[in-house]
Write an enzyme that holds these catalytic residues in place. Structure first.
Site, short mmCIF file in Angstrom:
data_model
loop_
_atom_site.label_atom_id
_atom_site.label_comp_id
_atom_site.label_asym_id
_atom_site.label_seq_id
_atom_site.Cartn_x
_atom_site.Cartn_y
_atom_site.Cartn_z
N CYS A 113 25.34 15.48 7.06
CA CYS A 113 26.18 16.16 8.04
C CYS A 113 27.66 16.04 7.64
CB CYS A 113 25.89 15.63 9.45
SG CYS A 113 26.49 16.75 10.75
N HIS A 216 20.00 16.14 9.72
CA HIS A 216 19.94 14.68 9.84
C HIS A 216 18.55 14.15 9.48
CE1 HIS A 216 23.88 13.56 11.57
NE2 HIS A 216 23.89 14.82 11.99
N GLU A 218 17.70 11.28 8.65
CA GLU A 218 17.46 9.88 9.02
C GLU A 218 16.56 9.73 10.25
OE1 GLU A 218 20.27 11.47 9.33
OE2 GLU A 218 21.29 10.97 11.21
#
Ligand code: MN
Length: 238
Positions: A113, A216, A218
Site C-alpha cells: 500500500c 494488503h 498481510e
C-alpha cells in the site's frame, strides 16, 4: 546466514491520543504474523536515522507498510492538491533512507500500500494524490466492508515476477488506498492493474526482489497472499 531471515518492518507513527497522549509507533499485528508464520523473524524498526547502517547490516529483507499517511508530494515535485492528504515527515524521511539503502544493496523489499507508493517515489516516480479527483468513474478503492475481504479484482501482467509467483492472471484483492502510482519510477514495471486502469502492483527489474502491491496481502485471506509472502521470505533466505 541464519536459516530464518530477519525482516525489518517500518511501523506507522501516531500522535492521536488514543493509545497514549504522547507520540507512539503503530503497527497492525498481521504484518508481523505474516512474516513469522512464513518462516521469517520480524523486527520492527523505529525511525532512528543514526541507526540505519546498523539496521541495514542486520536485515535480510525489508517490509514497507501502509498506514495512516501520504508521502509529501514535494518528493515528486508537486504541491498538495487535495485536502485528503496527510503527511508524516519523519516517517517518510526515514523510510526513504532505509528503502534506498536496501534497494541499492539488493536486499529483498516488499512494499504494501503506502509502501508500494514509497518504492515508486523513491525511484523517481509520482503518485495520483487522490484517485476520485483524478480518475472518472474509478472503482471504490477505499472499501467500506471489513478490510480482510476482497473488494475488486486485479489483472496480473504476464512475464512479470508477480505472475510467476501467483500463477494467475486475475485475482481478488482488498483495497484501502486513496492514492496510486501515476508516473512509474526508474527500473520499475507495472505488474498488476485494476479494471479502472489504476496501477495495483509494481516490481523493479534490476534486483533480486522488489515488489510493491497496492493491496494488503498481510491479511492472508486468499491463496495468492500466502504465495507472495512465501516468495518474499524465500528471496530473503537466499
Ligand atoms: Mn485498489
Amino acid at each position: 546466514m541464519n536459516s530464518k531471515p530477519l525482516i525489518g518492518i517500518v511501523p506507522d507513527f501516531e500522535t492521536a491520543a488514543t493509545y497514549s497522549s504522547y507520540p507512539w509507533y503503530a503497527l497492525r499485528e498481521n504484518y508481523v504474523t505474516a512474516i513469522s508464520d512464513t518462516g521469517g523473524i520480524a523486527i520492527i524498526i523505529p525511525y532512528e536515522s543514526s541507526a540505519i547502517e546498523d539496521y541495514h547490516n542486520m536485515l535480510d529483507g525489508l517490509v514497507l507498510t501502509g498506514g495512516n499517511f501520504d508521502i509529501d508530494p514535494s518528493y515528486y515535485g508537486e504541491e498538495i492538491t487535495s485536502d485528503k492528504i496527510g503527511i508524516k515527515d519523519k516517517r517518510t524521511a526515514f523510510e526513504f533512507e532505509i528503502f534506498m539503502k536496501s534497494f541499492n544493496n539488493n536486499i529483498p523489499i516488499l512494499g504494501i500500500c503506502g509502501g508500494e507508493q514509497l518504492i515508486n517515489v523513491g525511484l523517481k516516480g509520482s503518485l495520483i494524490q487522490h484517485i476520485p479527483d483524478a480518475v472518472m468513474n474509478s472503482l471504490e478503492h477505499e472499501q467500506k466492508i471489513e478490510k480482510h475481504l476482497a473488494n475488486h479484482v486485479v489483472n496480473i501482467l504476464p512475464n512479470t515476477l508477480l505472475h510467476k509467483i501467483i500463477g494467475r492472471t486475475t485475482v481478488e484483492v482488498n483495497s484501502t488506498h486513496h492514492q496510486a502510482v501515476k508516473v512509474l519510477g526508474n527500473n520499475l514495471e507495472v505488474c498488476a492493474t485494476a479494471p479502472d486502469g489504476i496501477i495495483e502492483a509494481i516490481e523493479a527489474t534490476n534486483c533480486k526482489f522488489c515488489i510493491g502491491v497496492q493491496w494488503h496481502p498481510e491479511y492472508r485471506s486468499r491463496e495468492h497472499d500466502h504465495k507472495l509472502f512465501g516468495a518474499f521470505i524465500d528471496a530473503c533466505r537466499s
